[in-house]
Design a protein around this motif. Structure first.
Motif, short mmCIF file in Angstrom:
data_model
loop_
_atom_site.label_atom_id
_atom_site.label_comp_id
_atom_site.label_asym_id
_atom_site.label_seq_id
_atom_site.Cartn_x
_atom_site.Cartn_y
_atom_site.Cartn_z
N TRP A 154 -30.42 66.04 39.70
CA TRP A 154 -30.09 64.85 40.48
C TRP A 154 -29.30 65.22 41.74
CZ3 TRP A 154 -31.47 59.81 40.36
CH2 TRP A 154 -30.74 58.94 41.18
N MET A 155 -28.34 66.13 41.62
CA MET A 155 -27.53 66.50 42.77
C MET A 155 -28.35 67.28 43.80
SD MET A 155 -24.82 64.95 42.32
CE MET A 155 -24.06 65.57 43.83
N ARG A 156 -29.30 68.09 43.34
CA ARG A 156 -30.17 68.76 44.30
C ARG A 156 -30.99 67.73 45.07
NH1 ARG A 156 -32.65 74.28 41.57
NH2 ARG A 156 -30.66 75.19 40.92
N MET A 157 -31.49 66.73 44.34
CA MET A 157 -32.22 65.67 45.00
C MET A 157 -31.32 64.94 45.99
SD MET A 157 -34.16 62.40 43.26
CE MET A 157 -34.80 63.46 41.98
N HIS A 158 -30.07 64.72 45.58
CA HIS A 158 -29.10 64.05 46.45
C HIS A 158 -28.92 64.81 47.76
CE1 HIS A 158 -25.24 62.81 48.09
NE2 HIS A 158 -24.75 64.00 47.82
N TYR A 159 -28.70 66.12 47.66
CA TYR A 159 -28.46 66.91 48.87
C TYR A 159 -29.71 66.95 49.76
CZ TYR A 159 -24.07 68.45 46.82
OH TYR A 159 -22.82 68.49 46.28
N THR A 160 -30.89 67.00 49.14
CA THR A 160 -32.13 67.02 49.91
C THR A 160 -32.34 65.71 50.66
OG1 THR A 160 -33.13 68.56 48.33
CG2 THR A 160 -34.62 67.35 49.77
N VAL A 161 -32.16 64.60 49.94
CA VAL A 161 -32.34 63.29 50.56
C VAL A 161 -31.28 63.06 51.64
CG1 VAL A 161 -32.25 60.79 50.13
CG2 VAL A 161 -33.49 62.30 48.56
N ARG A 162 -30.07 63.49 51.36
CA ARG A 162 -28.97 63.33 52.31
C ARG A 162 -29.27 64.05 53.63
NH1 ARG A 162 -23.52 65.73 52.96
NH2 ARG A 162 -21.97 64.07 53.11
N LEU A 163 -29.68 65.32 53.54
CA LEU A 163 -30.01 66.08 54.73
C LEU A 163 -31.22 65.47 55.43
CD1 LEU A 163 -29.77 68.50 56.63
CD2 LEU A 163 -31.09 69.85 54.97
N GLY A 164 -32.24 65.11 54.66
CA GLY A 164 -33.44 64.52 55.26
C GLY A 164 -33.14 63.23 56.01
N SER A 165 -32.26 62.41 55.44
CA SER A 165 -31.92 61.15 56.11
C SER A 165 -31.21 61.42 57.43
CB SER A 165 -31.06 60.28 55.20
OG SER A 165 -29.76 60.82 55.00
N PHE A 166 -30.34 62.43 57.44
CA PHE A 166 -29.66 62.79 58.69
C PHE A 166 -30.66 63.28 59.72
CE2 PHE A 166 -27.98 66.17 61.39
CZ PHE A 166 -27.00 65.47 62.09
N GLN A 167 -31.56 64.15 59.31
CA GLN A 167 -32.50 64.74 60.26
C GLN A 167 -33.41 63.70 60.87
OE1 GLN A 167 -34.20 67.86 57.79
NE2 GLN A 167 -32.75 69.38 58.59
N LEU A 168 -33.92 62.77 60.05
CA LEU A 168 -34.79 61.71 60.58
C LEU A 168 -34.04 60.82 61.57
CD1 LEU A 168 -36.78 60.68 57.39
CD2 LEU A 168 -37.69 61.83 59.41
N ARG A 169 -32.83 60.44 61.20
CA ARG A 169 -32.06 59.57 62.09
C ARG A 169 -31.60 60.31 63.34
NH1 ARG A 169 -29.34 56.93 56.75
NH2 ARG A 169 -30.72 55.13 56.63
N ALA A 170 -31.37 61.59 63.22
CA ALA A 170 -31.00 62.38 64.40
C ALA A 170 -32.16 62.43 65.39
CB ALA A 170 -30.59 63.79 63.99
N VAL A 171 -33.37 62.58 64.88
CA VAL A 171 -34.55 62.58 65.77
C VAL A 171 -34.66 61.24 66.50
CG1 VAL A 171 -37.06 62.66 65.84
CG2 VAL A 171 -35.81 64.30 64.43
N ARG A 172 -34.48 60.14 65.75
CA ARG A 172 -34.55 58.82 66.39
C ARG A 172 -33.45 58.68 67.45
NH1 ARG A 172 -34.51 56.47 60.89
NH2 ARG A 172 -36.64 56.58 60.08
N SER A 173 -32.25 59.16 67.13
CA SER A 173 -31.15 59.08 68.08
C SER A 173 -31.46 59.85 69.35
CB SER A 173 -29.86 59.62 67.43
OG SER A 173 -28.82 59.71 68.38
N LEU A 174 -31.97 61.07 69.21
CA LEU A 174 -32.29 61.88 70.39
C LEU A 174 -33.39 61.24 71.22
CD1 LEU A 174 -32.20 65.47 68.83
CD2 LEU A 174 -30.44 64.38 70.23
N ARG A 175 -34.39 60.70 70.56
CA ARG A 175 -35.48 60.06 71.30
C ARG A 175 -34.98 58.83 72.05
NH1 ARG A 175 -40.09 60.59 66.53
NH2 ARG A 175 -40.72 62.75 67.04
N GLY A 176 -34.00 58.14 71.48
CA GLY A 176 -33.45 56.97 72.16
C GLY A 176 -32.58 57.34 73.34
#
Length: 494
Positions: free
Chosen positions: A167-189
């Protein structure tokens, strides 16, 4: 933070270039990223740091620092907060379902003369007497049932640990993935003209955004990413991280890193066309010994020590693999008037281990933990120590190739230095003449090095003071700004 006379960046379409810095933390204590952001601003850029907000740290949203630097903290998906909520919700659902079954059973008994079957009675009794530890909420409030809860098979500890670990591995993966996706949106904006990716976990969003915007990126490797200390074997994660770094680092407009040995490692292992630019993590100048020779320091005041004691300073995180236990071994061999003062913080659990070690050695009155001060005040605080010990243990490649901030902070404080005989640390100590190195596996040679630099303090203090004049962030960051200029003036850039 005042930074003057830095190399200036070229304008883009007649305006200041926009530079975005990506960092996968909340940007509250990352002094390297802070110095980098202020350097870009002093070089004429409009700067935005894209970090993250946390439940217990900095709130998500946009803030502005002194100097006009924007900080956008992104929200994260936090599964470790979801698991307790899911467990609580599941227990409530089960309890309500069992309550409904009990009520239905009682109504059926009242409606007719037919008695419940043995199986039904057993089910109802079990539902009423099962304890909360069995996984539901137990009898409802006000229940008059006082039967002894039945025993139920326990979940094997090994299985529970595996489930939690997964569960914690899944947590860290989802956590990083959510940051990366939102970071891309932020940069594009925001549409920056240059992206500065701090560490390999920001390479992917820097590349994705750059691909769609035509924006170059610089990769700042604070360490060897695949050699950092992480719990567990993580075979899939390690392969993915290595693949991302090997594929995307060579596509950067420039690569910077923190020590000469890591320069060589990255150049070789990532097959970079050019060697990375060395930008060591040194303090902003001028150093206290240069700007204010009369500065006296305050480490003794924090520790409650007088002028009749000899003070050896330790600066940095109070944690494992920093040689603290080995420094305590050396302290036992030094004159009883010599004290160790630790400027830094760590976990309560590790502090308890150290306290036990100190007590067992009878060093209670010679070891002092004084907490932390703001990072830009560290050199001035250390100023009144007699020596500084820089002890790193080469448990990983990163630690072997480390060039810790505390080495340069000690030099900025004008202190004699006793340091681990590791390649990059020893190279700085030798080049500056600021101290001596010791064998990390021998407490006696460690004690001898500390005693030697204290005995000849005048020579080593003078060497540190001379080195502090040129070992400044302003000098180090020029290499980074050269890469930024080249990226902004590259093909297709205006």
């Amino acid at each position: 933070m005042r930074l003057e006379n830095l190399r200036q960046l070229p304008s883009v379409d007649g305006r200041a270039p926009r530079v975005a810095l990506l960092v996968y933390n909340d940007f509250s204590v990352d002094t390297r990223v802070l110095k980098t952001a202020y350097s870009y601003a002093a070089a004429g850029a409009a700067v935005r740091v894209v970090a993250f907000g946390t439940f217990e740290g900095k709130e998500p949203g946009l803030t502005v620092l002194d100097g006009g630097i924007e900080v956008e903290r992104l929200p994260l998906v936090e599964l470790d907060h979801t698991l307790p909520r899911l467990g609580s919700t599941a227990r409530q659902v089960v309890a309500r379902a069992r309550g409904a079954l009990r009520r239905g059973s009682r109504r059926s008994v009242t409606a007719g003369p037919t008695a419940p079957t043995t199986s039904d009675a057993r089910t109802e009794a079990t539902a009423q007497t099962r304890s909360p530890q069995d996984g539901d909420l137990g009898p409802s409030a006000g229940s008059t049932t006082h039967s002894t809860p039945r025993s139920t098979p326990a979940v094997p500890a090994g299985l529970k640990a595996r489930v939690v670990g997964l569960w914690m591995r899944m947590h860290y993966t989802v956590r990083l993935g959510s940051f990366q996706l939102r970071a891309v949106r932020s940069l594009r904006g925001w549409r920056p003209d240059l992206v500065h990716a701090n560490d390999a976990d920001t390479l992917l969003p820097a590349w994705l955004a750059g691909r769609s915007l035509g924006t170059p990126y610089i990769f700042d490797a604070h360490e060897i990413w695949t050699a950092r200390v992480k719990a567990g074997s993580r075979p899939v994660a390690r392969r993915w991280e290595a693949w991302v770094e090997k594929r995307l680092a060579p596509r950067a407009s420039g690569v910077t890193t923190v020590s000469g040995s890591i320069v060589d490692w990255l150049h070789r292992e990532l097959r970079l066309a050019a060697a990375p630019t060395l930008v060591r993590n040194v303090p902003v100048g001028p150093a206290p010994v240069v700007s204010d020779p009369a500065a006296t320091g305050r480490l003794r005041e924090l520790a409650g020590l007088g002028a009749d004691t000899r003070v050896v300073a330790y600066c940095g995180a109070v944690t494992i693999n920093r040689g603290i236990e080995q420094t305590l071994d050396a302290l036992e061999l030094l004159d009883p008037s010599t004290h160790l003062v630790l400027l830094g913080r760590g976990s309560q659990a590790y502090r308890a281990v150290l306290d036990a070690r100190v007590a067992a050695a009878g060093l209670d009155d010679r070891v002092h933990f004084v907490g932390i001060v703001p990072s830009d005040e560290v050199p001035a605080t250390l100023r009144d120590a007699d020596a500084s010990v820089i002890f790193s243990r080469p448990v990983t490649l990163n630690q072997r190739f480390s060039l810790p901030n505390k080495l340069f902070e000690s030099i900025h404080a004008g202190l004699p230095v006793a340091a681990s005989d590791l390649p990059d640390i020893a190279s700085v100590v030798s080049a500056t003449g600021a101290g001596q190195v010791f064998d990390i596996d021998d407490a006696q040679t460690t004690a001898d090095a500390i005693a030697a630099v204290i005995a000849d303090a005048g020579t080593y203090r003078a060497a540190s003071a001379a080195a502090a004049r040129t070992l400044t962030w302003q000098n180090e960051v020029d290499g980074l700004l050269r890469l930024a200029v080249a990226a902004l003036e590259g093909p297709g850039r205006s």
